[in-house]
Design an enzyme around this catalytic site. Structure first.
Site, mmCIF file in Angstrom:
data_model
loop_
_atom_site.group_PDB
_atom_site.id
_atom_site.type_symbol
_atom_site.label_atom_id
_atom_site.label_comp_id
_atom_site.label_asym_id
_atom_site.label_seq_id
_atom_site.Cartn_x
_atom_site.Cartn_y
_atom_site.Cartn_z
ATOM 1 N N TYR A 154 0.838 -1.210 0.000
ATOM 2 C CA TYR A 154 0.000 0.000 0.000
ATOM 3 C C TYR A 154 0.866 1.251 0.000
ATOM 4 C CZ TYR A 154 -3.765 3.183 1.406
ATOM 5 O OH TYR A 154 -4.675 4.214 1.463
ATOM 6 N N LYS B 41 1.247 4.221 -2.954
ATOM 7 C CA LYS B 41 0.882 5.607 -2.689
ATOM 8 C C LYS B 41 2.076 6.545 -2.806
ATOM 9 C CE LYS B 41 -3.525 5.114 -2.005
ATOM 10 N NZ LYS B 41 -4.519 5.734 -2.924
#
Length: 261
Positions: A169, A173
């Site tokens: 994740y 990002k």
């Protein structure tokens, strides 16, 4: 052709001095932060394309809420990781409203796994939606937005924390933030801003999934304001960035997190 819900043509209010209402595409708008952004931009006077991947019923609820408040919206199914779907999302929005002025890329997934060979399938899934999807949506936005357009991507403030099992994740990002800075430079001279909003912990289904009540309470205490963010907190920041008052903000990551990081 995926299902599309049409709407009326009366905006709730005038957001700018343009002769006709502006149009915003919000990806991942059927729930969570994306839903709050779609509702807020509709309240600001935008006609909104409510993008969703699979939950048509939730997307339709957002559209109906916008209608009920006097706004204009359509729901458009598209998987942001698929180039043909992203092209159809923009084409459908242009067919319905004649223009695209703002693109907010909120679609994303989060799978918590360790950095290990056995996690590769989960890694590929997160990269496909979060990073490939951002590349496609932001790149397509750059092809279609006129002068004065605004692009906003949703990142995360958890980048600064490096929590275990957040590897895929956080990697995606961090990549999204890199794309934002590069695209802002690639759009030099076109008067289009490109920014990111990086929320801290926000009380959404995506955030709460897989966490115990104790973990949620602990995470809520990390920010000096000692609460979880609400989707509306993030929507307010997006509203600023895509509105007239945010016109001089470009190539920035706004960490809307209550002091979390």
């Amino acid at each position: 052709m995926a299902p599309v819900s049409t709407a009326g043509k009366t905006p709730m209010s005038s957001h700018t001095t343009f002769s006709e209402p502006q149009t915003a595409i919000v990806t991942g708008a059927s729930r969570g932060i994306g839903r709050a952004i779609a509702l807020r931009l509709a309240a600001d006077g935008f006609r909104v394309a409510v993008n969703y991947a699979g939950n048509a019923a939730s997307a339709e609820e957002v559209v109906q809420a916008i209608h009920a408040a006097g706004g204009s919206a359509i729901a458009v199914q598209a998987d942001v990781a698929r180039a043909e779907d992203v092209q159809r999302l923009f084409a459908t929005t242009l067919d319905a409203f004649g223009r695209v002025d703002v693109v907010v890329h909120s679609a994303g997934v989060m799978t918590l796994v360790p950095i290990a060979p056995d996690s590769l399938d989960a890694f590929d899934h997160v990269v496909g939606t979060n990073l490939r999807g951002a590349f496609l949506v932001l790149g397509t936005a750059a092809q279609h937005l006129p002068a004065g357009g605004k692009i906003v991507a949703v990142s995360t403030s958890v980048i600064a924390k490096s929590f275990p099992q957040y590897g895929p994740y956080i990697a995606t990002k961090a990549g999204v933030e890199g794309l934002v800075h590069v695209l802002a430079n690639e759009l030099r001279g076109r008067n289009i801003t490109v920014n990111a909003v990086a929320p801290g912990p926000v009380a959404t289904e995506l955030f709460l999934e897989g966490k115990t009540d104790e973990q949620v309470v602990q995470l809520g205490k990390l920010a000096p304001l000692e609460r979880l963010g609400q989707p509306e907190d993030i929507a307010r920041v997006v509203s600023f960035l895509v509105g007239a008052d945010g016109g001089w903000v470009n190539s920035q990551v706004v960490r809307a997190n209550g002091g979390f990081a």
